[in-house]
Design a protein around this motif. Structure first.
Motif, short mmCIF file in Angstrom:
data_model
loop_
_atom_site.label_atom_id
_atom_site.label_comp_id
_atom_site.label_asym_id
_atom_site.label_seq_id
_atom_site.Cartn_x
_atom_site.Cartn_y
_atom_site.Cartn_z
N ASP A 211 -1.32 -7.39 -4.62
CA ASP A 211 0.14 -6.58 -4.98
C ASP A 211 -0.15 -5.18 -4.86
N GLU A 212 -1.26 -4.39 -5.16
CA GLU A 212 -1.39 -3.18 -4.99
C GLU A 212 -1.74 -2.81 -3.45
N ARG A 213 -2.19 -3.80 -2.67
CA ARG A 213 -2.18 -3.44 -1.19
C ARG A 213 -0.97 -3.40 -0.56
N ILE A 214 0.09 -4.53 -0.99
CA ILE A 214 1.17 -4.62 -0.32
C ILE A 214 2.24 -3.50 -0.87
N LYS A 215 2.00 -3.15 -2.23
CA LYS A 215 2.83 -1.90 -2.50
C LYS A 215 2.61 -0.63 -1.62
N GLY A 216 1.05 -0.40 -1.53
CA GLY A 216 0.60 0.70 -0.72
C GLY A 216 1.14 0.72 0.61
N ILE A 217 1.36 -0.46 1.42
CA ILE A 217 1.58 -0.54 2.58
C ILE A 217 3.29 -0.34 2.78
N VAL A 218 3.88 -0.92 1.75
CA VAL A 218 5.22 -0.65 1.83
C VAL A 218 5.59 0.79 1.53
N ALA A 219 4.76 1.39 0.79
CA ALA A 219 5.18 2.99 0.59
C ALA A 219 4.76 3.76 1.74
#
Length: 288
Positions: A70-78
């Motif tokens: 989830d942290e990785r996805i959140k980072g890419i989305v940002a």
């Protein structure tokens, strides 16, 4: 008078004060290289597995794994705040409640959905008809893809897709998914088959298909031979943070949690905004 016999004394070698000898050094270097290899393979396993055509099958993650993903996805989305996101599904996601579908914890907003329609010369995805019809009742831009089987007839594979998928204005162009290496033919023959599929499908729908593959497969086998086509590239490498400028889509995770879906889902970023995606879509229906 007989010559005096000389005594020979054995010369004792001095013992080395060094604890580590040549053999020990070899073992230490070997052990280091093995440990380094294990670390590299473990950290890059998704990337390596994808190169050889395999996707890991995780029905669920541990709490720690879920947090990391989830942290990785959140980072890419940002990082891609000016771009849009979507998912792709097949029968492996089981029954989907499309009225409830959205990313858990609202990590990203779903704007498009790709659905597997066919595979090989005769298989139709068990959930395609159901998913395809349900998607027409949602606001998502939808697209369909064909899973190419390298050692099966390319013309029959194209006909399988054409007979199964009727595309309408506003939907994505047809997509060809190639992941596997051929067993019964050369790479040159495989590329001829891929081109035949692409040509037949383009003639039917009036638009160039999109090619999907893993990044390494694309770099090694597709990049030079299919320069006129747009690419949807998969790379789950945790160190990769940005979509390449020349990629149409980037599939960066196969482990997204989505409401309405019991299994994990692939998540993708489109290299542009919603208006730009609409320009990629069909401008007229393929129905005849």
């Amino acid at each position: 008078m007989a010559a005096a016999t000389r005594r020979r004394y054995s010369v004792k070698k001095k013992k080395s004060n060094s604890i580590v000898g040549p053999t020990s050094i070899k073992w230490m270097v070997g052990l280091f290289l093995v440990l380094l290899g294990i670390i590299i393979i473990n950290q890059s396993k998704d990337y390596l597995l994808y190169y050889f055509g395999f996707k890991s099958k995780h029905s669920q993650l541990t709490a720690t794994e879920r947090k990391i993903e989830d942290e990785r996805i959140k980072g890419i989305v940002a990082t891609h705040a000016d771009k849009i996101f979507g998912i792709d599904v097949s029968q492996y996601q089981g029954d989907i409640d499309w009225e409830k579908v959205e990313a858990k914890d609202e990590l990203f907003e779903i704007k498009f959905v790709m659905v597997r329609a066919t595979a090989g010369r005769s298989k139709r995805d068990a959930k395609f008809k159901e998913n395809w019809l349900a998607l027409t009742q949602t606001p998502y831009i939808q697209g369909a893809y064909h899973y190419y089987r390298p050692d099966e007839n390319s013309t029959e594979q194209a006909q399988n897709f054409i007979q199964t998928v009727h595309l309408r204005k506003g939907q994505l162009p047809p997509i060809l998914d190639i992941e596997k290496m051929p067993k019964g033919q050369s790479m040159a023959r495989l590329k001829e088959g891929l081109q035949n599929w692409l040509t037949l499908v383009e003639q039917h729908y009036g638009v160039k298909p999109i090619l999907y593959s893993g990044e390494k497969y694309y770099e090694d086998f597709l990049k030079e031979d299919f320069p006129e086509y747009e690419f949807w590239i998969a790379n789950y490498n945790p160190w990769k943070e940005n979509i390449e400028p020349h990629y149409l889509f980037w599939q960066f995770s196969e482990k997204a949690a989505v409401l309405g879906v019991d299994e994990l889902v692939d998540v993708n970023v489109f290299n542009g905004n919603l208006d730009q995606l609409k320009k990629v879509c069909l401008q007229k229906s393929s129905l005849k």
